[in-house]
Structure formats: structure tokens, C-alpha cells
Design an enzyme around this catalytic site. Structure first.
Site, PDB file in Angstrom:
ATOM      1  N   CYS A 187     -17.343  -5.996  12.331  1.00  0.00           N
ATOM      2  CA  CYS A 187     -16.416  -5.209  13.151  1.00  0.00           C
ATOM      3  C   CYS A 187     -17.117  -4.069  13.880  1.00  0.00           C
ATOM      4  O   CYS A 187     -16.501  -3.407  14.723  1.00  0.00           O
ATOM      5  CB  CYS A 187     -15.279  -4.671  12.289  1.00  0.00           C
ATOM      6  SG  CYS A 187     -14.224  -5.986  11.690  1.00  0.00           S
TER       7      CYS A 187
HETATM    8  N1  COA Z   1       2.723 -10.481   0.089  1.00  0.00           N
HETATM    9  C1  COA Z   1       3.119  -9.986  -1.113  1.00  0.00           C
HETATM   10  N2  COA Z   1       2.279  -9.553  -2.059  1.00  0.00           N
HETATM   11  C2  COA Z   1       0.968  -9.608  -1.800  1.00  0.00           C
HETATM   12  C3  COA Z   1       0.477 -10.101  -0.573  1.00  0.00           C
HETATM   13  C4  COA Z   1       1.408 -10.543   0.374  1.00  0.00           C
HETATM   14  N3  COA Z   1       1.005 -11.017   1.568  1.00  0.00           N
HETATM   15  N4  COA Z   1      -0.868 -10.016  -0.592  1.00  0.00           N
HETATM   16  C5  COA Z   1      -1.218  -9.513  -1.777  1.00  0.00           C
HETATM   17  N5  COA Z   1      -0.112  -9.268  -2.511  1.00  0.00           N
HETATM   18  C6  COA Z   1      -0.045  -8.724  -3.867  1.00  0.00           C
HETATM   19  C7  COA Z   1      -1.356  -8.890  -4.613  1.00  0.00           C
HETATM   20  O1  COA Z   1      -1.443 -10.170  -5.183  1.00  0.00           O
HETATM   21  C8  COA Z   1      -1.271  -7.787  -5.616  1.00  0.00           C
HETATM   22  O2  COA Z   1      -0.425  -8.221  -6.666  1.00  0.00           O
HETATM   23  P1  COA Z   1      -0.710  -7.738  -8.187  1.00  0.00           P
HETATM   24  O3  COA Z   1      -0.579  -6.238  -8.147  1.00  0.00           O
HETATM   25  O4  COA Z   1       0.350  -8.433  -8.945  1.00  0.00           O
HETATM   26  O5  COA Z   1      -2.100  -8.195  -8.485  1.00  0.00           O
HETATM   27  C9  COA Z   1      -0.541  -6.674  -4.878  1.00  0.00           C
HETATM   28  O6  COA Z   1       0.167  -7.331  -3.816  1.00  0.00           O
HETATM   29  C10 COA Z   1      -1.479  -5.627  -4.295  1.00  0.00           C
HETATM   30  O7  COA Z   1      -2.537  -6.312  -3.601  1.00  0.00           O
HETATM   31  P2  COA Z   1      -3.807  -5.586  -3.020  1.00  0.00           P
HETATM   32  O8  COA Z   1      -4.701  -6.613  -2.378  1.00  0.00           O
HETATM   33  O9  COA Z   1      -4.401  -4.711  -4.074  1.00  0.00           O
HETATM   34  O10 COA Z   1      -3.111  -4.689  -1.890  1.00  0.00           O
HETATM   35  P3  COA Z   1      -3.653  -3.451  -1.092  1.00  0.00           P
HETATM   36  O11 COA Z   1      -2.690  -2.365  -1.187  1.00  0.00           O
HETATM   37  O12 COA Z   1      -5.084  -3.148  -1.420  1.00  0.00           O
HETATM   38  O13 COA Z   1      -3.601  -3.978   0.435  1.00  0.00           O
HETATM   39  C11 COA Z   1      -5.155  -4.715   2.138  1.00  0.00           C
HETATM   40  C12 COA Z   1      -4.396  -5.070   0.855  1.00  0.00           C
HETATM   41  C13 COA Z   1      -6.046  -5.894   2.514  1.00  0.00           C
HETATM   42  C14 COA Z   1      -4.135  -4.486   3.243  1.00  0.00           C
HETATM   43  C15 COA Z   1      -5.995  -3.407   1.922  1.00  0.00           C
HETATM   44  O14 COA Z   1      -6.691  -3.498   0.713  1.00  0.00           O
HETATM   45  C16 COA Z   1      -6.965  -3.143   3.031  1.00  0.00           C
HETATM   46  O15 COA Z   1      -6.624  -3.040   4.196  1.00  0.00           O
HETATM   47  N6  COA Z   1      -8.256  -2.953   2.691  1.00  0.00           N
HETATM   48  C17 COA Z   1      -9.302  -2.613   3.640  1.00  0.00           C
HETATM   49  C18 COA Z   1      -9.668  -3.803   4.424  1.00  0.00           C
HETATM   50  C19 COA Z   1     -10.670  -3.510   5.497  1.00  0.00           C
HETATM   51  O16 COA Z   1     -10.779  -2.449   6.022  1.00  0.00           O
HETATM   52  N7  COA Z   1     -11.406  -4.498   5.843  1.00  0.00           N
HETATM   53  C20 COA Z   1     -12.306  -4.425   6.909  1.00  0.00           C
HETATM   54  C21 COA Z   1     -12.148  -5.753   7.504  1.00  0.00           C
HETATM   55  S1  COA Z   1     -12.760  -5.885   9.049  1.00  0.00           S
END
Ligand code: COA
Length: 383
Positions: free
Chosen positions: A166
């Protein structure tokens, strides 16, 4: 506008004189995305009922539009095509096979964004003597996509592709502006065509909502050549630090491996989102503060912080750490709700869409971050 370097060579002030954006018109809302994913999960669970009952395969849980918005700030994404994506038994886009004599998809996107950037700069494509195609994926390894774009534009000089996740666009700005500064290039075009829908795993609810397609273009030249409003590039700073937390194993050796062309999960985008969030926020905040410190500036000197568009909470947190207070509305522009994460195009998209109202002398900073890890910041002054 040039000055002598310590070795007596001419040094030129580089500037961004135009930007352009191509965003495909088709949209998928969170609700539509979740509906198709949930059909897929139900279909998958029915197909694998016996293995799921035997504990050999994990059942897929439903996705939720509320979760997506709350966790990321994303409400919809633009995509090159919905065809194939919304088919629960397929879940990836269907692109037409092009002949070698047609422009490739990335080149086609790039030409649209480039036309806007060149028009804003008042620069003819034939005046460009460097084209960099900077993106997190390339449609092919060779001939370089950038060289095809160079030919289609009728640009001169040379071209090369650059892949830094990115941060590709900001690392390219550093490379191009250094070349303009030292005189080896006069006018550069950086394009970032991101077909993120081609590499995201639409069958995984943890990440199926993250990306959208877009392309940005940036024209850089000597400030003295600028024909209209422009931004001086005061300085750039890039940094990388290896991490497996954002990874894709779909490399050119794929066919040679024991499982050959198998459709493995790790061939698509894989990330440990929570870890990325925790590790990247301090990394990026310290990077920006270090860059400003070396420029003898306080964060208060910035009137705009155009951050990579990955997660709204993440950008709010980076904004707070850098500014030492809650960012004011518009200070750290957020485009996630409409475009989602457009990979390396995101920070340039933010710059293109929200640099209005800045006065001569106002400072702003573009900062992208992502896979690698990689961070790239560009300090700009409105001329
Ligand atoms: N719908 C419902 N629940 C979901 C889901 C969805 N689409 N996706 C994940 N979950 C669940 C998970 O399974 C987890 O369940 P659990 O608590 O029972 O294990 C829970 O929701 C929390 O998941 P998690 O992945 O920890 O969520 P988060 O708050 O960290 O959000 C992201 C996920 C990806 C949005 C976030 O971590 C993020 O943006 N990270 C940075 C990414 C980034 O900058 N990347 C650079 C890429 S270029």
C-alpha cells in the site's frame, strides 16, 4: 528555481502539479456483500455437511454489515465488475480475456486517471520522461505494465513498475521527486491502478469487506515549470520493516510447487488484522513525527494529514498521536465509507479529493502504510 548542490550540480525543486483519479462506477454495499457472502457460507456448509459434522472442516459463520462498518468505517466499495463476485459458488470477479494487442486492464485504468492528472497539470503526455506504475500487484511480470502505459501515452524516457504494497505510490513519489531534484528526469507520471478485487479472498468473512478498486495518477515536475496551483515536495521519507502479517503467496514459482495450481487460501490476501492494527499505529505515528522533527516542524504546522485509507479507527488514532489532540473535521480526510481500502491509491485519493481550501505556505503530509510493513510520507507545501 534551481540551486547548486554541494558538488556544484544543479538541484531543482520538485512539485506535484496534477493528480487524477479513476474510480469504476459499479458499487457493492455492505448489505449486498454480506447477503452474497451469507449465501456462500450456507452453500459451503451444506456442501461440506459431512466433513463439518466429523470435525474435519470448519463451518463458515455469517458476516454482518454492522460489524463491517463498526470495525472499519467502510460502507461500500467500487469494483471493476460485480460479475462473478456475487455468485455464491464462485466469489471472485470475472474479467474478459484480452489479447496481447489490447491494453491490459491496469493500463486501461491508468490511462483514465493519467488523462485527468495531465490535464490538471497542463502537461502533454509526450512531455513525460518517466512513468512509474506503482501498485501492490502487477497484472504480469513483463513487459512492465508501466512500459505499456508509456507507449499508450506516447511518453518519452523510461518506465518501470514498483511494488511496495500500500506504500507503492508514496515510495514512487520519493523516487521520482529525487530524480527531478537532481535533474535526471523533468516530468514524471506515477500511476497506481489497484485491482484489489482480484486478490482479496471473498470467501473469508475476516477480510471480504476490506478492499475496493481505484486508480490514481500523479504528475511531478520542476516547480518552475508549474502552470497552475501546485504543491512543492519539501521532503519524503520511506521505511520498511519485514512482517508476515499481511501476505500473499501467489508468486511466479506457484506452478513448480508440490500442490501446483491448487486454489490455496494463502494465494489470496491474508492478514492478521488485529496485529496489523496494533503494530502499525505506533510505527506510522513515530514515522510521521520523526519526519516532521527532521524538518524542524511541529505537528501543529500541518493543516492536512492525508493518510492511507485502511481503517477509520486506525487513522483517528494515528491523527491523535501525531497531532496530540482529536483531529478536527477534514484534517485527516476519511474516504473509507465510500471507497473502502484502495491499497496504494488510497492516500493519493485522499490528497486528490481533499486538498481544496489550502493557502500558499500551508503544509500537509501524505502518509501511506501497509504490507511489508512499509511506510512512506511526503511533506508538501501549497505554493
Ligand atoms: N462479520 C461478523 N463478524 C466478523 C467478521 C464479519 N465480517 N469478520 C470477523 N468477525 C469476527 C471475528 O471472527 C472475531 O470473532 P471472535 O471475537 O469470536 O473471535 C470478531 O469478529 C473480531 O474480529 P477481529 O478480526 O479481531 O476484528 P477487528 O476489530 O480487529 O477488525 C479489521 C478487523 C480487519 C477491520 C481490523 O483489524 C483492521 O482494519 N486492521 C488493520 C488492517 C490494515 O491496516 N491493513 C493494512 C492492509 S493494506
Amino acid at each position: 528555481m534551481w540551486k547548486q548542490s554541494s558538488k556544484g550540480r544543479a538541484m531543482y525543486q520538485p512539485a506535484i502539479t496534477g493528480t487524477g483519479v479513476f474510480v469504476p462506477p459499479e458499487v457493492i454495499t455492505n448489505e449486498e456483500l454480506v447477503e452474497s457472502y451469507n449465501w456462500h457460507a450456507d452453500w459451503f456448509n451444506a456442501e461440506h455437511a459431512a466433513e463439518i459434522a466429523a470435525g474435519k472442516v470448519e463451518a463458515k459463520e455469517h458476516s454482518s454489515a454492522e460489524f463491517i462498518f463498526k470495525a472499519s468505517g467502510i460502507m461500500q466499495r467500487h469494483v471493476l465488475t460485480r460479475d462473478g463476485l456475487m455468485d455464491p459458488e464462485r466469489m471472485y470477479p470475472r474479467f474478459r480475456q484480452r489479447s496481447d494487442d489490447e491494453p491490459c486492464l491496469m493500463a486501461e485504468m491508468a490511462l483514465k486517471a493519467a488523462a485527468e492528472a495531465l490535464a490538471k497539470a497542463g502537461v502533454a503526455a509526450t512531455e513525460i520522461d518517466l512513468v512509474i506504475c506503482a501498485a501492490s500487484n502487477m497484472e504480469r511480470a513483463y513487459p512492465a505494465v508501466s512500459i505499456e502505459i508509456q507507449k499508450l501515452l506516447g511518453a518519452k524516457g523510461f518506465a518501470f513498475d514498483m511494488m511496495v504494497g500500500c506504500s507503492s505510490a508514496t515510495v514512487a513519489v520519493q523516487a521520482a521527486s529525487d530524480m527531478i531534484r537532481n535533474g535526471s528526469v523533468r516530468k514524471a507520471l506515477i500511476v497506481s491502478p489497484e485491482i484489489t478485487t482480484g486478490h482479496i479472498e471473498w470467501r473469508d468473512r475476516d477480510c471480504h469487506f476490506i478492499f475496493g478498486d481505484a486508480c490514481t495518477a500523479v504528475v511531478l515536475e520542476r516547480a518552475e515549470a508549474a502552470q497552475g496551483p501546485h504543491f512543492l515536495i519539501r521532503s519524503c521519507r520511506c521505511a520498511t520493516e519485514f512482517s508476515n502479517n499481511i501476505r500473499n503467496n501467489n508468486g511466479f514459482l506457484r506452478r513448480n510447487r508440490p500442490d501446483g495450481m491448487a486454489d490455496r487460501r494463502d494465494m489470496q490476501f491474508v492478514q492478521e488484522g488485529r496485529r496489523v492494527f496494533k503494530e502499525v499505529v505506533p510505527l506510522v505515528s513515530a514515522h510521521i513525527l520523526g519526519h516532521l522533527h527532521d524538518e524542524g516542524l511541529e505537528a501543529a504546522a500541518l493543516s492536512r494529514l492525508w493518510l492511507h485509507q485502511a481503517n477509520k479507527a486506525m487513522n483517528d488514532m494515528i491523527g491523535r498521536r501525531v497531532l496530540g489532540r482529536d483531529p478536527r473535521p477534514g484534517e485527516t480526510p476519511n474516504l473509507l465509507q465510500e471507497y473502502a481500502n484502495t491499497s496504494s491509491a488510497g492516500a493519493i485519493l485522499a490528497f486528490d479529493m481533499s486538498s481544496d481550501g489550502m493557502e500558499p505556505g500551508d503544509l500537509g503530509l501524505i502518509c501511506s502504510y501497509g504490507a511489508g510493513y512499509s511506510v512512506g510520507s511526503v511533506l508538501l507545501e501549497r505554493a
